[in-house]
Design an enzyme around this catalytic site. Sequence first.
Site, PDB file in Angstrom:
ATOM      1  N   HIS A 200       0.823  -1.215   0.000  1.00 13.75           N
ATOM      2  CA  HIS A 200       0.000   0.000   0.000  1.00 13.75           C
ATOM      3  C   HIS A 200       0.856   1.263   0.000  1.00 13.75           C
ATOM      4  CE1 HIS A 200      -3.382  -2.583   1.952  1.00 13.75           C
ATOM      5  NE2 HIS A 200      -3.484  -2.572   0.640  1.00 13.75           N
ATOM      6  N   HIS A 201       2.161   1.146  -0.335  1.00 13.41           N
ATOM      7  CA  HIS A 201       2.995   2.354  -0.304  1.00 13.41           C
ATOM      8  C   HIS A 201       2.528   3.351  -1.360  1.00 13.41           C
ATOM      9  CE1 HIS A 201       4.961   0.523  -3.761  1.00 13.41           C
ATOM     10  NE2 HIS A 201       5.573   1.664  -3.987  1.00 13.41           N
TER      11      HIS A 201
ATOM     12  N   LYS B 176      -2.944  -8.724  -6.807  1.00 17.21           N
ATOM     13  CA  LYS B 176      -3.288  -9.799  -7.754  1.00 17.21           C
ATOM     14  C   LYS B 176      -4.536 -10.494  -7.246  1.00 17.21           C
ATOM     15  CE  LYS B 176      -1.470 -11.563 -11.545  1.00 17.21           C
ATOM     16  NZ  LYS B 176      -0.707 -10.779 -12.520  1.00 17.21           N
TER      17      LYS B 176
ATOM     18  N   SER C 282      -2.057  -0.140 -18.756  1.00 17.58           N
ATOM     19  CA  SER C 282      -3.177  -0.060 -17.810  1.00 17.58           C
ATOM     20  C   SER C 282      -3.145   1.279 -17.075  1.00 17.58           C
ATOM     21  CB  SER C 282      -3.095  -1.188 -16.779  1.00 17.58           C
ATOM     22  OG  SER C 282      -3.709  -2.350 -17.274  1.00 17.58           O
TER      23      SER C 282
HETATM   24  P1  NAD Z   1      -3.689 -16.278 -21.585  1.00 17.62           P
HETATM   25  O1  NAD Z   1      -4.661 -17.033 -20.767  1.00 17.62           O
HETATM   26  O2  NAD Z   1      -4.200 -15.299 -22.587  1.00 17.62           O
HETATM   27  O3  NAD Z   1      -2.696 -17.269 -22.350  1.00 17.62           O
HETATM   28  C1  NAD Z   1      -1.983 -18.296 -21.745  1.00 17.62           C
HETATM   29  C2  NAD Z   1      -1.782 -19.385 -22.776  1.00 17.62           C
HETATM   30  O4  NAD Z   1      -0.863 -20.354 -22.261  1.00 17.62           O
HETATM   31  C3  NAD Z   1      -3.081 -20.100 -23.111  1.00 17.62           C
HETATM   32  O5  NAD Z   1      -3.254 -20.124 -24.518  1.00 17.62           O
HETATM   33  C4  NAD Z   1      -2.866 -21.506 -22.528  1.00 17.62           C
HETATM   34  O6  NAD Z   1      -3.532 -22.514 -23.267  1.00 17.62           O
HETATM   35  C5  NAD Z   1      -1.353 -21.641 -22.632  1.00 17.62           C
HETATM   36  N1  NAD Z   1      -0.788 -22.653 -21.731  1.00 17.62           N
HETATM   37  C6  NAD Z   1      -1.221 -23.059 -20.523  1.00 17.62           C
HETATM   38  N2  NAD Z   1      -0.392 -24.008 -20.027  1.00 17.62           N
HETATM   39  C7  NAD Z   1       0.572 -24.211 -20.957  1.00 17.62           C
HETATM   40  C8  NAD Z   1       1.702 -25.061 -21.040  1.00 17.62           C
HETATM   41  N3  NAD Z   1       2.013 -25.920 -20.073  1.00 17.62           N
HETATM   42  N4  NAD Z   1       2.488 -25.006 -22.165  1.00 17.62           N
HETATM   43  C9  NAD Z   1       2.191 -24.149 -23.157  1.00 17.62           C
HETATM   44  N5  NAD Z   1       1.121 -23.316 -23.135  1.00 17.62           N
HETATM   45  C10 NAD Z   1       0.324 -23.337 -22.047  1.00 17.62           C
HETATM   46  O7  NAD Z   1      -2.714 -15.560 -20.523  1.00 17.62           O
HETATM   47  P2  NAD Z   1      -1.767 -14.314 -20.788  1.00 17.62           P
HETATM   48  O8  NAD Z   1      -2.521 -13.092 -20.404  1.00 17.62           O
HETATM   49  O9  NAD Z   1      -1.137 -14.425 -22.122  1.00 17.62           O
HETATM   50  O10 NAD Z   1      -0.679 -14.546 -19.630  1.00 17.62           O
HETATM   51  C11 NAD Z   1       0.443 -15.390 -19.819  1.00 17.62           C
HETATM   52  C12 NAD Z   1       1.494 -15.064 -18.766  1.00 17.62           C
HETATM   53  O11 NAD Z   1       1.857 -13.677 -18.879  1.00 17.62           O
HETATM   54  C13 NAD Z   1       1.051 -15.254 -17.323  1.00 17.62           C
HETATM   55  O12 NAD Z   1       2.159 -15.666 -16.548  1.00 17.62           O
HETATM   56  C14 NAD Z   1       0.634 -13.862 -16.894  1.00 17.62           C
HETATM   57  O13 NAD Z   1       0.712 -13.667 -15.492  1.00 17.62           O
HETATM   58  C15 NAD Z   1       1.694 -13.037 -17.618  1.00 17.62           C
HETATM   59  N6  NAD Z   1       1.310 -11.636 -17.814  1.00 17.62           N
HETATM   60  C16 NAD Z   1       0.170 -11.307 -18.474  1.00 17.62           C
HETATM   61  C17 NAD Z   1      -0.154  -9.969 -18.647  1.00 17.62           C
HETATM   62  C18 NAD Z   1      -1.358  -9.525 -19.438  1.00 17.62           C
HETATM   63  O14 NAD Z   1      -1.486  -8.316 -19.695  1.00 17.62           O
HETATM   64  N7  NAD Z   1      -2.231 -10.409 -19.873  1.00 17.62           N
HETATM   65  C19 NAD Z   1       0.681  -8.963 -18.102  1.00 17.62           C
HETATM   66  C20 NAD Z   1       1.853  -9.350 -17.432  1.00 17.62           C
HETATM   67  C21 NAD Z   1       2.152 -10.693 -17.299  1.00 17.62           C
END
Ligand code: NAD
Length: 471
Positions: free
Chosen positions: A64-65, A106, A362
């Site tokens: 909360h900083h 989160k 964002s």
């Molecule tokens: P998403 O749900 O859109 O996509 C994730 C994809 O990974 C899916 O297509 C899923 O089928 C696939 N997947 C799941 N398990 C798998 C495996 N074992 N091997 C290969 N593919 C697999 O999610 P996203 O938003 O693209 O997020 C992906 C990562 O990025 C997460 O760690 C998330 O925390 C991080 N992230 C996302 C955002 C964002 O803006 N969406 C921002 C920062 C970080």
Amino acid sequence: MTQDLSFFDKVNLNFDKAARYTDYPKGLLEQIKVCNSSCHFTFPVKRDDGTIITIHGWRAEHSHHNLPTKGGIRYSTLVNEDEIMALAALMTYKCAVVDIPFGGAKGGIQLDRSDYSESELERITRRYTYELIQKNYIGPGIDVPAPDFGTSEQEMAWILDTYLTMSPDKLDAIACVTGKPIEQNGIQGRREATGRGVVFGLEEVCSYEEDMKRAGLSPGLRGKTVVLQGFGNVGYNAAKYLSEYEAEIICIAEADGAIYNPNGLDFEKVATFRAENGSIRHYPDATFIENPNDCLELECDILIPAALENQLTAENVNRIKAKIIAEAANGPTTAEANEILQERGVLIIPDTYLNAGGVTVSYFEWLRNLSHVGFGRLGRRYEESAFNAMLHFIEQATGYQLTDDERGPVHGADEQALVNSGLQDTMVNAYQEIREIQLEHGKDKIDIRTAAYIKAIHKIAQSYMQLGIFP
Ligand code: NAD
């Protein structure tokens, strides 16, 4: 043995490693590290067939900083309190690394979205939002969610609508969530932001000749071979912008298998094939790899984990052949794997920096929602007239008629252009600052991850110290 540590413990291990390079009081470091609050919600939802099920959801506000706190909401069977706290902590450090004035948060719901219908997902999302409102875990100045693994603009629209219904008088209510559809007060470029930010970050990291030489590579992204794990929002958009730089995607892995072609895959054709067939399985012109985890071990220049945490571990680290690991996902490399890869000279670009594009845009969306006007709307036409007047003056003064090419883009910047410019600037500046810290301490002593954490600790510590709590 660090193998037995939880995800949150592992994040704290990285923090402790970096904290040794600072001289803040122990109590202050402890305050930065702990999770300020977290909440576990359980609530009933009626399924389409009339049965009632209990849903488990969490929201953690790590720091909360700065307020509001900010962080995605994920839908996955792996969601639990420890994972959410770890991801919230990563958000705190990430925001500090890229100078975004938010604390980290989160949220998540423990489910496999493919088990539920669209209307069931809507009921679950709306009820989860209601819990967030009731427990004061959402609001434009309190805590602002966004999409993450397993969620998209659709869930953000349901969250917004539920929040608006519950707070009809709040002028700034539309800023309660980001990653919304454009038609629902979203911002141009948010959907692509994390993947685009990954590529801006990679471009910057790969521009330093001496660093590339250490990794056994030439500078630039052109011609680099890339293996991509996860082809969702982040993975797809990373592939899209990498192809603009002529990098070569040789493998795309999804949850149900991977496709490999050493001569390169057309990411757009793969996306179309998956949309039509529901899977990348049987994609033509590629070898199918049954176990998607095997793709992590392929020979390549850049490996991009863009799915989930704990993918590069003590178990598979000695078989990893990539020269650069670009952490698009949160927490894909365990502490043991990190140490071994660093010793081998593999360049790891950490999540706390590389996937910050999402929260950066964002932030722009939140600002846009608070100001109730789109970026570029006021100045665009004025800039265009000013550019035209200047070119006209040059033509008159020189007697030379400029061609269309020479006139270039004389229009003022629109929202998409401004968002991209802000995102690129953020990713480039943040890396330059991290690299400076690394050079100050010695590249052989600290890696990029530790340098990023040092930057974050300084930033958060300074903010606490200005409050006069820790003289
Ligand atoms: P998403 O749900 O859109 O996509 C994730 C994809 O990974 C899916 O297509 C899923 O089928 C696939 N997947 C799941 N398990 C798998 C495996 N074992 N091997 C290969 N593919 C697999 O999610 P996203 O938003 O693209 O997020 C992906 C990562 O990025 C997460 O760690 C998330 O925390 C991080 N992230 C996302 C955002 C964002 O803006 N969406 C921002 C920062 C970080």
